[in-house]
Motif scaffolding. Structure first.
Motif, PDB file in Angstrom:
ATOM      1  N   THR A  55     -19.101  29.205 -80.693  1.00  0.00           N
ATOM      2  CA  THR A  55     -18.846  27.961 -81.425  1.00  0.00           C
ATOM      3  C   THR A  55     -19.867  26.895 -81.036  1.00  0.00           C
ATOM      4  OG1 THR A  55     -16.475  28.403 -81.600  1.00  0.00           O
ATOM      5  CG2 THR A  55     -17.178  26.107 -81.816  1.00  0.00           C
ATOM      6  N   TYR A  56     -20.096  26.773 -79.729  1.00  0.00           N
ATOM      7  CA  TYR A  56     -21.090  25.808 -79.248  1.00  0.00           C
ATOM      8  C   TYR A  56     -22.491  26.166 -79.733  1.00  0.00           C
ATOM      9  CZ  TYR A  56     -24.715  24.119 -76.163  1.00  0.00           C
ATOM     10  OH  TYR A  56     -25.894  23.610 -75.693  1.00  0.00           O
ATOM     11  N   ALA A  57     -22.889  27.427 -79.565  1.00  0.00           N
ATOM     12  CA  ALA A  57     -24.270  27.833 -79.859  1.00  0.00           C
ATOM     13  C   ALA A  57     -24.596  27.717 -81.341  1.00  0.00           C
ATOM     14  CB  ALA A  57     -24.504  29.262 -79.378  1.00  0.00           C
ATOM     15  N   LEU A  58     -23.697  28.193 -82.199  1.00  0.00           N
ATOM     16  CA  LEU A  58     -23.968  28.173 -83.638  1.00  0.00           C
ATOM     17  C   LEU A  58     -23.907  26.755 -84.199  1.00  0.00           C
ATOM     18  CD1 LEU A  58     -22.043  31.384 -84.769  1.00  0.00           C
ATOM     19  CD2 LEU A  58     -24.504  31.077 -84.462  1.00  0.00           C
ATOM     20  N   THR A  59     -22.980  25.949 -83.690  1.00  0.00           N
ATOM     21  CA  THR A  59     -22.906  24.561 -84.136  1.00  0.00           C
ATOM     22  C   THR A  59     -24.157  23.792 -83.721  1.00  0.00           C
ATOM     23  OG1 THR A  59     -20.494  24.615 -83.907  1.00  0.00           O
ATOM     24  CG2 THR A  59     -21.510  22.454 -84.121  1.00  0.00           C
ATOM     25  N   ASN A  60     -24.627  24.045 -82.495  1.00  0.00           N
ATOM     26  CA  ASN A  60     -25.849  23.389 -82.033  1.00  0.00           C
ATOM     27  C   ASN A  60     -27.052  23.796 -82.880  1.00  0.00           C
ATOM     28  OD1 ASN A  60     -28.356  23.658 -79.747  1.00  0.00           O
ATOM     29  ND2 ASN A  60     -27.262  21.714 -79.828  1.00  0.00           N
ATOM     30  N   ALA A  61     -27.083  25.060 -83.298  1.00  0.00           N
ATOM     31  CA  ALA A  61     -28.186  25.540 -84.137  1.00  0.00           C
ATOM     32  C   ALA A  61     -28.232  24.804 -85.468  1.00  0.00           C
ATOM     33  CB  ALA A  61     -28.050  27.037 -84.376  1.00  0.00           C
ATOM     34  N   LEU A  62     -27.075  24.399 -85.976  1.00  0.00           N
ATOM     35  CA  LEU A  62     -27.016  23.680 -87.242  1.00  0.00           C
ATOM     36  C   LEU A  62     -27.219  22.171 -87.069  1.00  0.00           C
ATOM     37  CD1 LEU A  62     -23.968  25.518 -88.871  1.00  0.00           C
ATOM     38  CD2 LEU A  62     -26.386  25.813 -89.420  1.00  0.00           C
ATOM     39  N   ILE A  63     -26.726  21.632 -85.956  1.00  0.00           N
ATOM     40  CA  ILE A  63     -26.786  20.184 -85.754  1.00  0.00           C
ATOM     41  C   ILE A  63     -28.135  19.733 -85.199  1.00  0.00           C
ATOM     42  CG2 ILE A  63     -25.837  18.291 -84.360  1.00  0.00           C
ATOM     43  CD1 ILE A  63     -23.110  19.507 -84.653  1.00  0.00           C
ATOM     44  N   ALA A  64     -28.747  20.520 -84.315  1.00  0.00           N
ATOM     45  CA  ALA A  64     -29.984  20.099 -83.650  1.00  0.00           C
ATOM     46  C   ALA A  64     -31.087  19.678 -84.618  1.00  0.00           C
ATOM     47  CB  ALA A  64     -30.478  21.203 -82.717  1.00  0.00           C
ATOM     48  N   PRO A  65     -31.333  20.413 -85.724  1.00  0.00           N
ATOM     49  CA  PRO A  65     -32.364  19.945 -86.658  1.00  0.00           C
ATOM     50  C   PRO A  65     -32.037  18.598 -87.295  1.00  0.00           C
ATOM     51  CG  PRO A  65     -31.901  22.268 -87.025  1.00  0.00           C
ATOM     52  CD  PRO A  65     -30.842  21.753 -86.093  1.00  0.00           C
ATOM     53  N   GLN A  66     -30.748  18.325 -87.508  1.00  0.00           N
ATOM     54  CA  GLN A  66     -30.369  17.031 -88.084  1.00  0.00           C
ATOM     55  C   GLN A  66     -30.599  15.902 -87.082  1.00  0.00           C
ATOM     56  OE1 GLN A  66     -29.952  17.701 -91.170  1.00  0.00           O
ATOM     57  NE2 GLN A  66     -29.807  19.874 -90.645  1.00  0.00           N
ATOM     58  N   ILE A  67     -30.321  16.192 -85.806  1.00  0.00           N
ATOM     59  CA  ILE A  67     -30.601  15.206 -84.761  1.00  0.00           C
ATOM     60  C   ILE A  67     -32.099  14.937 -84.691  1.00  0.00           C
ATOM     61  CG2 ILE A  67     -30.531  14.787 -82.269  1.00  0.00           C
ATOM     62  CD1 ILE A  67     -27.929  16.405 -82.191  1.00  0.00           C
ATOM     63  N   SER A  68     -32.896  15.988 -84.757  1.00  0.00           N
ATOM     64  CA  SER A  68     -34.346  15.827 -84.698  1.00  0.00           C
ATOM     65  C   SER A  68     -34.870  15.086 -85.924  1.00  0.00           C
ATOM     66  CB  SER A  68     -35.020  17.193 -84.583  1.00  0.00           C
ATOM     67  OG  SER A  68     -34.729  17.781 -83.335  1.00  0.00           O
ATOM     68  N   ARG A  69     -34.234  15.300 -87.067  1.00  0.00           N
ATOM     69  CA  ARG A  69     -34.623  14.555 -88.271  1.00  0.00           C
ATOM     70  C   ARG A  69     -34.379  13.064 -88.072  1.00  0.00           C
ATOM     71  NH1 ARG A  69     -32.030  15.561 -94.294  1.00  0.00           N
ATOM     72  NH2 ARG A  69     -33.352  14.084 -95.424  1.00  0.00           N
ATOM     73  N   ALA A  70     -33.256  12.728 -87.433  1.00  0.00           N
ATOM     74  CA  ALA A  70     -32.981  11.329 -87.123  1.00  0.00           C
ATOM     75  C   ALA A  70     -33.983  10.776 -86.117  1.00  0.00           C
ATOM     76  CB  ALA A  70     -31.551  11.193 -86.579  1.00  0.00           C
ATOM     77  N   VAL A  71     -34.416  11.619 -85.163  1.00  0.00           N
ATOM     78  CA  VAL A  71     -35.440  11.199 -84.203  1.00  0.00           C
ATOM     79  C   VAL A  71     -36.735  10.847 -84.913  1.00  0.00           C
ATOM     80  CG1 VAL A  71     -36.942  12.036 -82.344  1.00  0.00           C
ATOM     81  CG2 VAL A  71     -34.482  12.435 -82.226  1.00  0.00           C
ATOM     82  N   ASP A  72     -37.114  11.660 -85.892  1.00  0.00           N
ATOM     83  CA  ASP A  72     -38.331  11.374 -86.649  1.00  0.00           C
ATOM     84  C   ASP A  72     -38.235  10.034 -87.374  1.00  0.00           C
ATOM     85  OD1 ASP A  72     -39.891  13.620 -86.024  1.00  0.00           O
ATOM     86  OD2 ASP A  72     -38.869  14.850 -87.517  1.00  0.00           O
ATOM     87  N   ARG A  73     -37.047   9.663 -87.791  1.00  0.00           N
ATOM     88  CA  ARG A  73     -36.867   8.420 -88.564  1.00  0.00           C
ATOM     89  C   ARG A  73     -36.699   7.195 -87.684  1.00  0.00           C
ATOM     90  NH1 ARG A  73     -32.346   8.842 -93.026  1.00  0.00           N
ATOM     91  NH2 ARG A  73     -33.276   6.810 -93.485  1.00  0.00           N
ATOM     92  N   PHE A  74     -36.026   7.358 -86.524  1.00  0.00           N
ATOM     93  CA  PHE A  74     -35.671   6.185 -85.727  1.00  0.00           C
ATOM     94  C   PHE A  74     -36.257   6.169 -84.321  1.00  0.00           C
ATOM     95  CE2 PHE A  74     -32.071   7.058 -88.657  1.00  0.00           C
ATOM     96  CZ  PHE A  74     -32.199   5.934 -89.474  1.00  0.00           C
ATOM     97  N   GLY A  75     -36.783   7.296 -83.842  1.00  0.00           N
ATOM     98  CA  GLY A  75     -37.369   7.337 -82.509  1.00  0.00           C
ATOM     99  C   GLY A  75     -36.494   8.081 -81.513  1.00  0.00           C
TER     100      GLY A  75
END
Length: 407
Positions: A55-75
């Motif tokens: 549950t942790y590993a698969l959820t992280n695989a889906l969420i991590a790119p969205q977090i990184s997308r936010a990093v690209d936008r806000f730092g």
């Protein structure tokens, strides 16, 4: 010849953010196996431990790119602080739930929230790219990062399990969570090397990096590469057990990672001039060819040699793959692009372990390695088909932007 690694670390701030980032990414290897080690001891049910970890590993695989997308936008500093805080608190809740025998659903809920942990390998590579963009030193930096990733997987999983067994069930997860909190805090506080926030030209809203053809090709190829990595681990454990030498599994797995670690460092020092897409084609071809002897290694010494040889192309594959992403993805979505690639590796490892386990149970321990053979050939075929795109020939000026941004 001067030491290229000494050169990249001569830049102010690189030693500090690299050390902090290494600490912060240890949970990548420590957390999934740490959850299994903790819950299997506190609850005595391996299916539950595996389900919570998945549950942790698969959820992280889906969420991590969205977090990184936010990093690209806000730092980095704006996004990493709250997401890491959520992850740390959720890991602490998971530890408490295991220790205090809270209801089973709390284990899954905590694991789901803990998946907010950001992709530190992507954050580190984004900082190196900011410093050495379009310079040969960037390939050396990526080589160092790939070698560091290997070291994380070698040391992290062993440390997590060792602490849980030697001290108490929650020890591995407690240390992993401390590494995440302290490492990320130290990383975020280093603002001088933080990449600048860039935006896609034009008024079109920024789309996801996974819609870029180079990212799709690299991510798919590294799903297959990740599968070969996981298959080697599962098959090595099964074969050594059948041979009556189960303790030899750790040695076999160790030489697999060490071979990749050493070759990665050498490649970074040599810094070859051949086009990156051609280097990647060579690496995945070697990966496919060296997997062919694996199903026929019938003794522990032969198995160790075959696994060592098959691992030499792993780091070169990662190094060149990340290098291509850096060149083919617009700066405004680089962190997300890198994260999708690392996600592909993680998905491949999960799928590879599952399929290899099924193959071992159904056809015998030696036949698990046929998954590596098929995965290696699939990776080579994917990169061969995508050569024109990876070379930038199908893109404008060698950069492959989103179709909306190119109009």
């Amino acid at each position: 010849m001067s030491n290229p690694y000494k050169q990249i670390f001569s830049v102010p701030g690189t030693k500090a953010f690299s050390a902090a980032g290494f600490l912060a990414r240890l949970p990548i290897a420590m957390a999934p196996i740490g959850i299994v080690a903790m819950l299997s001891q506190t609850h005595g049910e391996y299916w539950l431990a595996g389900a919570v970890s998945a549950t942790y590993a698969l959820t992280n695989a889906l969420i991590a790119p969205q977090i990184s997308r936010a990093v690209d936008r806000f730092g980095q500093s704006v996004v990493l602080a709250p997401t890491t805080t959520i992850s740390v608190l959720a890991f602490l809740a998971l530890i408490a739930a295991a220790n205090q025998s809270w209801p089973t659903w709390t284990l899954f809920a905590a694991a789901f929230l803990a998946a907010a942990m950001p992709s530190m390998p992507a954050m580190l590579r984004a900082r190196w790219t900011e410093i050495f963009r379009d310079r040969p030193e960037l390939n050396t930096a990526f080589a160092f990062e790939s070698a560091a990733d290997e070291l994380v997987y070698i040391a992290g999983a062993s440390l997590s399990v060792g602490l849980a067994v030697a001290l108490f069930p929650e020890a591995g997860m407690l240390i992993s969570t401390a590494f995440l909190a302290l490492g990320t805090l130290a990383f975020v506080l280093q603002r001088a090397t933080e990449p600048a926030v860039r935006h896609v030209a034009g008024s079109t809203p920024q789309k996801s990096a996974i819609r870029l053809r180079p990212v799709q090709i690299i991510t798919l190829a590294l799903v297959f590469v990740g599968a070969t990595f996981a298959t080697a681990e599962v098959s090595a454990v099964a074969i050594t057990k059948d041979l009556g030498q189960p303790n030899a599994a750790s040695v076999v797995i160790g030489v697999y990672a060490i071979g990749s670690f050493v070759v990665g460092l050498v490649l970074g020092a040599l810094n070859p001039k051949l086009a990156l897409q051609k280097q990647l084609m060579i690496a995945v071809t070697i990966l496919a060819l060296t997997a062919l002897p694996l199903p026929f290694a019938g003794t522990v010494p032969l198995l160790a040699i075959a696994v060592f040889v098959s691992g030499v192309a792993i780091s070169p594959t990662f190094i060149t793959a990340f290098g291509i992403v850096e060149r083919r993805v617009p700066e405004a979505m680089l962190t997300e692009g890198i994260t999708w690639v690392t996600t592909g590796i993680g998905i491949g490892m999960a799928l590879g372990a599952f399929v290899a386990g099924w193959a071992v149970d159904t056809f015998g321990s030696q036949n698990g390695f046929w998954v590596s053979v098929v995965a290696g050939l699939s990776a080579a075929l994917t990169i061969a088909i995508g050569q024109r795109t990876l070379a930038g020939e199908d893109c404008d000026g060698g950069v492959c932007p989103l179709p909306q941004a190119a109009e």
